[in-house]
Design an enzyme around this catalytic site. Structure first.
Site, mmCIF file in Angstrom:
data_model
loop_
_atom_site.group_PDB
_atom_site.id
_atom_site.type_symbol
_atom_site.label_atom_id
_atom_site.label_comp_id
_atom_site.label_asym_id
_atom_site.label_seq_id
_atom_site.Cartn_x
_atom_site.Cartn_y
_atom_site.Cartn_z
ATOM 1 N N LYS A 22 -2.496 7.538 62.877
ATOM 2 C CA LYS A 22 -1.476 6.311 63.324
ATOM 3 C C LYS A 22 0.499 6.514 62.571
ATOM 4 C CE LYS A 22 -1.909 3.044 59.021
ATOM 5 N NZ LYS A 22 -0.415 3.108 58.694
ATOM 6 N N ASN A 23 0.590 7.390 61.188
ATOM 7 C CA ASN A 23 1.677 7.169 60.879
ATOM 8 C C ASN A 23 2.329 7.976 61.675
ATOM 9 O OD1 ASN A 23 0.612 5.555 58.523
ATOM 10 N ND2 ASN A 23 0.823 7.146 57.758
ATOM 11 N N CYS A 116 4.729 -5.075 50.015
ATOM 12 C CA CYS A 116 3.586 -5.617 49.941
ATOM 13 C C CYS A 116 2.790 -5.135 49.397
ATOM 14 C CB CYS A 116 3.312 -4.519 51.149
ATOM 15 S SG CYS A 116 3.353 -2.116 51.102
ATOM 16 N N ARG A 121 8.451 -1.779 47.833
ATOM 17 C CA ARG A 121 8.664 -1.117 49.382
ATOM 18 C C ARG A 121 10.745 -0.865 50.059
ATOM 19 N NH1 ARG A 121 3.957 0.364 52.766
ATOM 20 N NH2 ARG A 121 4.626 1.846 53.597
ATOM 21 N N ASP A 306 -1.520 8.745 50.607
ATOM 22 C CA ASP A 306 -2.619 8.122 51.650
ATOM 23 C C ASP A 306 -4.162 8.501 51.050
ATOM 24 O OD1 ASP A 306 -0.730 6.745 52.364
ATOM 25 O OD2 ASP A 306 -0.412 7.496 54.034
ATOM 26 N N ARG A 398 -6.374 -1.510 60.550
ATOM 27 C CA ARG A 398 -5.275 -0.839 60.893
ATOM 28 C C ARG A 398 -5.289 0.248 61.152
ATOM 29 N NH1 ARG A 398 -1.249 -3.657 56.845
ATOM 30 N NH2 ARG A 398 0.460 -2.453 57.913
HETATM 31 C C1 EPZ Z 1 5.001 6.763 54.550
HETATM 32 O O1 EPZ Z 1 5.458 5.217 54.152
HETATM 33 C C2 EPZ Z 1 3.988 6.443 55.180
HETATM 34 N N1 EPZ Z 1 4.124 5.152 56.807
HETATM 35 C C3 EPZ Z 1 2.823 4.914 54.185
HETATM 36 O O2 EPZ Z 1 1.611 5.631 54.906
HETATM 37 C C4 EPZ Z 1 3.210 6.964 53.076
HETATM 38 O O3 EPZ Z 1 2.059 6.500 52.053
HETATM 39 C C5 EPZ Z 1 4.194 7.072 52.647
HETATM 40 O O4 EPZ Z 1 4.929 6.683 54.059
HETATM 41 C C6 EPZ Z 1 4.173 7.870 52.032
HETATM 42 O O5 EPZ Z 1 3.705 9.285 52.892
HETATM 43 C C7 EPZ Z 1 3.881 5.145 57.809
HETATM 44 O O6 EPZ Z 1 4.073 7.126 58.050
HETATM 45 C C8 EPZ Z 1 4.049 3.996 58.708
HETATM 46 P P1 EPZ Z 1 8.313 6.300 52.331
HETATM 47 P P2 EPZ Z 1 6.920 4.729 54.358
HETATM 48 O O7 EPZ Z 1 9.607 5.748 53.100
HETATM 49 O O8 EPZ Z 1 7.880 5.749 55.071
HETATM 50 C C9 EPZ Z 1 10.813 4.397 48.387
HETATM 51 C C10 EPZ Z 1 -0.293 4.534 54.998
HETATM 52 O O9 EPZ Z 1 -1.604 3.706 54.021
HETATM 53 N N2 EPZ Z 1 11.805 4.293 49.126
HETATM 54 O O10 EPZ Z 1 8.162 7.673 52.174
HETATM 55 O O11 EPZ Z 1 7.445 3.211 54.218
HETATM 56 C C11 EPZ Z 1 9.234 3.429 48.509
HETATM 57 O O12 EPZ Z 1 8.731 2.065 47.775
HETATM 58 C C12 EPZ Z 1 0.632 4.224 54.158
HETATM 59 O O13 EPZ Z 1 -1.372 4.817 56.278
HETATM 60 C C13 EPZ Z 1 12.917 3.398 48.473
HETATM 61 O O14 EPZ Z 1 12.783 2.942 48.047
HETATM 62 O O15 EPZ Z 1 6.950 5.458 52.827
HETATM 63 C C14 EPZ Z 1 8.472 4.619 47.973
HETATM 64 O O16 EPZ Z 1 8.103 4.316 46.807
HETATM 65 C C15 EPZ Z 1 0.890 2.882 53.709
HETATM 66 N N3 EPZ Z 1 13.855 2.887 49.307
HETATM 67 C C16 EPZ Z 1 8.929 5.625 48.345
HETATM 68 O O17 EPZ Z 1 10.654 5.774 48.535
HETATM 69 C C17 EPZ Z 1 13.692 2.979 51.034
HETATM 70 O O18 EPZ Z 1 14.551 3.050 51.887
HETATM 71 C C18 EPZ Z 1 8.423 6.708 50.048
HETATM 72 O O19 EPZ Z 1 8.057 5.971 50.970
HETATM 73 C C19 EPZ Z 1 12.467 3.788 51.483
HETATM 74 C C20 EPZ Z 1 11.525 3.893 50.723
#
Ligand code: EPZ
Length: 419
Positions: A22-23, A116, A121, A306, A398
């Site tokens: 998915k990701n 969420c 996030r 994850d 999902r």
């Molecule tokens: C991706 O989310 C995945 N989703 C998530 O999978 C996964 O948990 C996550 O990466 C971490 O590996 C998809 O690929 C669609 P991040 P993403 O930006 O890209 C903070 C699942 O269960 N952050 O790496 O949204 C954020 O809040 C899902 O399949 C900021 O502060 O994650 C988090 O604490 C859930 N500002 C950390 O960084 C930003 O602009 C990592 O988030 C962006 C992120």
């Protein structure tokens, strides 16, 4: 709302085919917006999040056809660069259309995703990256409006923390920028690497793929291509966890052991026999009770957030005490109260959860709160005594393709009840 009824206590055995990730599929679909000619994606999982993104892109006038696991995207009919709140609010990954739209059409209006279940996030780092590339970015009335007069300009993007989606947006914006972009502290998740490989196939020039520094030499145009989505490492780990949880033996096929080394290492520490081939992984728990393990979630290649909920579920029935530290998301322990309702002993203090294994979980009515939390409840139910009812399983749809069929094939007693 649909529910699952699961009768626990049966060891799971057999073979299960892993779907496309998915990701990985979501950023690849968003990146098809960059191509001047049609892109064909193969091994695309049939999941709610994928159909949401297809709907969002179709809403821009793009022609998308789907035949089984093959999705073809033709952007020649695109007539809008708008991603409405109604769709973005249901799936945060919708923000991934921002980079491609801005790079190719120089203007995009995308709703801000809301918070969420696993934390606030924010997308501030995505927006900073677009600004670094020369875009003017404003946030008004819940929408991000990004525009640039002409092509984006190559630049240096230094992420202050590792962000998967932020890196993907930066990459898809930089590929069509004028000049060279260097992305520092880039995420190294396999789903980022997969995106980079597809972009290269489309004609992009990217160096350092797989490392935390990506160098992108912008090109004027990208072409369509045919590309298979990588295997879902989290789905793989989740089915292996089902074997560990029930004392069974499961072989996952159409997957890739190199994608989840940190997770496999934890299964071995638990006492499981893990064997691998080029595209399969087998976990044999040999009817034994797992040993508790300690782990800390971190960006790839360390242990993935994850898989945190699923390994916590295994720890709940393990011998001994396991300490888990969640460092990626601030609120990713929503499954703890639900697992506790089933008899698990878990103490949470901030980012740390201490799990003292019990011999036997008990069935109870529980509620799914997010995707991976839901899977941890399914795992707990597979091992619990009695019939567990899991409510709000739309979360699981999902991200887990045909989950009841796959678990039934492995010997589980699981039933979906519409309600
Ligand atoms: C991706 O989310 C995945 N989703 C998530 O999978 C996964 O948990 C996550 O990466 C971490 O590996 C998809 O690929 C669609 P991040 P993403 O930006 O890209 C903070 C699942 O269960 N952050 O790496 O949204 C954020 O809040 C899902 O399949 C900021 O502060 O994650 C988090 O604490 C859930 N500002 C950390 O960084 C930003 O602009 C990592 O988030 C962006 C992120």
């Amino acid at each position: 709302m649909d529910r699952f009824l699961i009768e626990g206590g049966r060891p799971l055995n057999g073979e299960v085919r892993i779907s496309g990730a998915k990701n990985a599929a979501l950023p690849l679909l968003a990146a098809t917006l960059l191509a001047s000619t049609p892109v064909t994606l193969r091994n695309v999982p049939d999941l709610k999040d994928v159909s949401t993104l297809i709907k969002l892109i179709r809403g821009m006038g793009v022609t998308i056809t789907r035949d089984g696991d093959t999705v073809t995207v033709d952007t020649s009919t695109l007539n809008s660069q708008f991603a409405p709140y109604e769709l973005v609010k249901t799936m945060r990954a919708s923000i991934l259309v921002l980079g491609p739209l801005l790079a190719r059409y120089h203007d995009a209006k995308v709703s801000l995703p809301g918070g969420c279940a696993i934390g606030s996030r924010p997308v501030d780092l995505h927006l900073k990256a677009m600004t670094a590339l020369g875009a003017e970015v404003t946030v008004e009335n819940g929408y991000v409006h990004a525009s640039v007069g002409g092509r984006l300009k190559g630049s240096r993007i230094q992420f202050e923390l590792v962000t998967v989606g932020g890196t993907q947006n930066a990459l898809t914006a930089a590929v069509l920028a004028e000049g060279t972009t260097i992305i520092d502290n880039a995420a190294r998740e396999p789903e980022v690497t997969d995106l980079a490989h597809m972009l290269v196939k489309m004609g992009a020039r990217i160096e350092g793929i797989g490392s935390d520094t990506l160098t992108v030499h912008g090109v004027e145009q990208l072409q369509g291509c045919e590309y298979p989505v990588i295997a879902d490492r989290i789905e793989t780990g989740s089915y292996l966890a089902a074997a560990a949880m029930t004392g069974g033996k499961i072989r996952t096929t159409h997957t890739d052991p190199s994608l989840l080394e940190a997770v496999l290492q934890k299964f071995e520490e638990m006492g499981a026999v893990v064997t691998t081939g080029p595209d399969w992984i087998e976990l044999d728990m040999q009817g034994k009770r797992p040993r508790a393990v300690n782990f800390r979630t971190l960006p790839h290649p360390a242990f993935p957030t994850d898989m945190q909920a699923q390994l916590m579920a295994v720890n709940t029935i393990a011998e001994g005490t396991g300490t888990i530290i969640e460092t990626i998301f601030e609120n990713r322990y929503m499954h703890v109260p639900e697992l506790s309702r089933m008899g698990a002993h878990i103490q949470v203090d901030g980012h740390t959860a201490i799990v003292s294994g019990v011999e036997q979980l008990q069935a109870a009515p529980v509620m799914a709160t997010d995707l991976r939390a839901s899977m941890s409840l399914v795992l707990a139910a597979l091992a619990a005594k009695g019939q567990t009812c899991i409510d709000r399983i739309y979360h699981i749809d999902r991200g887990y393709e045909r989950i009841e069929a796959k678990l039934t094939q492995l010997g589980a007693s699981i039933q979906r009840v519409a309600g």
